[in-house]
Design a protein around this motif. Structure first.
Motif, short mmCIF file in Angstrom:
data_model
loop_
_atom_site.label_atom_id
_atom_site.label_comp_id
_atom_site.label_asym_id
_atom_site.label_seq_id
_atom_site.Cartn_x
_atom_site.Cartn_y
_atom_site.Cartn_z
N LYS A 41 0.85 -1.18 0.00
CA LYS A 41 0.00 0.00 0.00
C LYS A 41 0.89 1.24 0.00
O LYS A 41 1.72 1.41 0.89
CB LYS A 41 -0.92 0.00 1.22
CG LYS A 41 -1.91 -1.18 1.22
CD LYS A 41 -2.81 -1.14 2.44
CE LYS A 41 -3.80 -2.30 2.43
NZ LYS A 41 -4.68 -2.29 3.62
N THR A 42 0.70 2.09 -1.00
CA THR A 42 1.56 3.25 -1.17
C THR A 42 0.74 4.54 -1.06
O THR A 42 -0.46 4.56 -1.33
CB THR A 42 2.28 3.22 -2.52
OG1 THR A 42 1.29 3.25 -3.58
CG2 THR A 42 3.12 1.97 -2.66
N GLU A 43 1.44 5.62 -0.68
CA GLU A 43 0.84 6.94 -0.63
C GLU A 43 1.47 7.81 -1.72
O GLU A 43 2.54 7.51 -2.24
CB GLU A 43 1.06 7.58 0.74
CG GLU A 43 0.39 6.83 1.88
CD GLU A 43 0.67 7.50 3.22
OE1 GLU A 43 1.58 8.37 3.28
OE2 GLU A 43 -0.02 7.17 4.20
N GLY A 44 0.78 8.91 -2.04
CA GLY A 44 1.31 9.84 -3.03
C GLY A 44 0.93 9.47 -4.44
O GLY A 44 0.53 8.33 -4.74
N LEU A 45 1.03 10.44 -5.34
CA LEU A 45 0.76 10.22 -6.75
C LEU A 45 1.96 9.53 -7.37
O LEU A 45 3.04 10.11 -7.47
CB LEU A 45 0.49 11.55 -7.45
CG LEU A 45 0.22 11.48 -8.96
CD1 LEU A 45 -1.07 10.70 -9.23
CD2 LEU A 45 0.15 12.89 -9.55
N GLY A 46 1.80 8.29 -7.77
CA GLY A 46 2.92 7.50 -8.27
C GLY A 46 3.13 7.65 -9.76
O GLY A 46 2.46 8.44 -10.43
N PRO A 47 4.07 6.90 -10.31
CA PRO A 47 4.32 6.95 -11.76
C PRO A 47 3.12 6.45 -12.54
O PRO A 47 2.28 5.71 -12.02
CB PRO A 47 5.53 6.02 -11.93
CG PRO A 47 5.51 5.12 -10.74
CD PRO A 47 4.93 5.93 -9.63
N SER A 48 3.03 6.86 -13.79
CA SER A 48 1.96 6.41 -14.66
C SER A 48 2.09 4.91 -14.89
O SER A 48 3.19 4.34 -14.78
CB SER A 48 2.01 7.15 -15.99
OG SER A 48 3.25 6.90 -16.63
N PRO A 49 0.97 4.21 -15.20
CA PRO A 49 1.07 2.78 -15.53
C PRO A 49 2.05 2.57 -16.67
O PRO A 49 2.06 3.33 -17.64
CB PRO A 49 -0.36 2.41 -15.93
CG PRO A 49 -1.21 3.42 -15.22
CD PRO A 49 -0.42 4.69 -15.23
N ARG A 50 2.88 1.50 -16.57
CA ARG A 50 3.93 1.29 -17.57
C ARG A 50 4.46 -0.14 -17.50
O ARG A 50 4.27 -0.85 -16.53
CB ARG A 50 5.08 2.27 -17.34
CG ARG A 50 5.81 2.07 -16.00
CD ARG A 50 6.78 3.20 -15.71
NE ARG A 50 6.09 4.48 -15.59
CZ ARG A 50 6.70 5.66 -15.64
NH1 ARG A 50 8.00 5.72 -15.82
NH2 ARG A 50 6.01 6.77 -15.49
N ALA A 51 5.17 -0.50 -18.56
CA ALA A 51 5.92 -1.76 -18.63
C ALA A 51 7.26 -1.47 -19.28
O ALA A 51 7.51 -0.36 -19.75
CB ALA A 51 5.14 -2.81 -19.40
N SER A 52 8.12 -2.48 -19.31
CA SER A 52 9.46 -2.36 -19.91
C SER A 52 10.27 -1.24 -19.27
O SER A 52 11.10 -0.60 -19.91
CB SER A 52 9.37 -2.14 -21.43
OG SER A 52 8.79 -3.26 -22.07
N HIS A 53 10.04 -1.00 -17.97
CA HIS A 53 10.80 -0.04 -17.19
C HIS A 53 11.84 -0.80 -16.36
O HIS A 53 11.97 -2.02 -16.46
CB HIS A 53 9.87 0.74 -16.26
CG HIS A 53 9.08 -0.13 -15.34
ND1 HIS A 53 8.04 -0.93 -15.80
CD2 HIS A 53 9.18 -0.37 -14.00
CE1 HIS A 53 7.54 -1.62 -14.77
NE2 HIS A 53 8.22 -1.30 -13.68
N THR A 54 12.59 -0.07 -15.54
CA THR A 54 13.54 -0.69 -14.62
C THR A 54 13.31 -0.15 -13.22
O THR A 54 12.74 0.93 -13.03
CB THR A 54 15.00 -0.44 -15.03
OG1 THR A 54 15.20 0.96 -15.22
CG2 THR A 54 15.34 -1.20 -16.31
N ALA A 55 13.79 -0.91 -12.23
CA ALA A 55 13.70 -0.48 -10.83
C ALA A 55 14.94 -0.99 -10.10
O ALA A 55 15.32 -2.15 -10.27
CB ALA A 55 12.43 -1.01 -10.17
#
Length: 298
Positions: A41-55
């Motif tokens: 469960k996260t707070e704040g406005l997160g990144p837009s939905p996406r794929a083929s990204h890195t973390a």
């Protein structure tokens, strides 16, 4: 999607991805004796939905840093390829923070299907390769072999290792850190044809590329039928035995840096995963194992 080991909390974090629609949620897999999935469960406005990204996990920021990726509602119309940088702070209640406005100077193009690692010795994230689909703005576009480093100390991007000797432009490559030798290893990917080469980017002093493993001795990845689709050949660094291990379909191969005797198949017992592409994997050094998750199957 992207999978990242969080060793301090004994878990794997999986962010974003595509399951018929693009996602921006985060899930965790506990790595104890009874592995179990749960939604973070996260707070704040997160990144837009996406794929083929890195973390990548950044310990000194106590958080997960997400970079790039794409939201492509129609193939070949990826107008939403990203070069934004987001931090999911893991201190207390997880909270999203957009780091993009804090980053100064030139930066890489919006990109997808790249590789990224965290370089602890220099407190930086290194991004390699990837591509941008049409439509795009010059000078971005196509498949690239560029390498960029984001310093978390200065919050500035720097393009690194521009020279005559470097890997061919590629997407869907895998990258791992060889901390003992102060280098980053890049494996595979595709740039019109599948690659099976391994390149090293030295991180101490002036960064420079060199090819470190022969392609002989490892069977070429299938290049027809289902497997002609772009696929990431997963790579892990096993520091216990000083070797790299790759998962190729249902085959497992390794290359030892101790004896440099070439690639050799790894005997695997038990049930094997079905063939897949766009899977994610992490190396669990405590249990000396690779954890594989997701992907597309025939």
């Amino acid at each position: 999607h992207a999978a990242t080991l969080d060793p301090a909390r004994n878990r794997v974090l999986v962010s974003g991805g595509w399951d018929g629609r693009f996602q921006n949620d985060v899930w965790q897999l506990a790595l104890d004796d009874l592995p179990a999935w749960s939604l973070v469960k996260t707070e704040g406005l997160g990144p837009s939905p996406r794929a083929s990204h890195t973390a990548v996990l950044v310990p000194e920021m106590n958080g997960l840093v997400v970079f790039g990726g794409a939201n492509c509602p129609i193939p070949n119309t990826c107008a939403h390829q990203s070069n934004d940088v987001w931090l999911l702070s893991l201190a207390g209640q997880p909270r999203w923070i957009d780091l993009t406005p804090r980053i100064a100077g030139p930066r890489p193009c919006g990109i997808q299907a790249h590789a990224a690692v965290f370089d602890a010795a220099h407190s930086s994230m290194i991004v390699i390769g990837g591509y941008a689909e049409y439509p795009y703005a010059e000078p971005c576009g196509g498949v690239t072999c560029e390498a960029w480093s984001l310093s978390f100390g200065t919050m500035r991007w720097t393009q690194v290792a521009r020279g005559l000797e470097q890997p061919r432009a590629r997407r869907y490559a895998s990258a791992v850190l060889d901390g003992e030798r102060g280098r980053l290893l890049v494996y595979g990917g595709t740039g019109g044809a599948p690659f099976a080469d391994v390149w090293a980017l030295g991180l101490d002093g002036a960064p420079a590329w060199s090819q470190v493993c022969p392609t002989q001795g490892i069977p070429p990845y299938a290049s027809s039928g289902y497997w002609s689709a772009p696929s990431r050949l997963l790579l892990s660094y096993d520091h216990h035995l000083d070797r790299i291990v790759t998962y190729r379909g249902q085959q497992v191969w390794s290359y030892s840096f101790r004896d440099h005797e070439g690639w050799s198949p790894v005997a695997v017992v038990g049930e094997t995963p079905s063939p897949r592409f766009e899977a994610a994997a992490i190396y669990d050094p405590v249990r000396n194992r690779v954890v594989l998750h997701g992907g597309w199957t025939p």
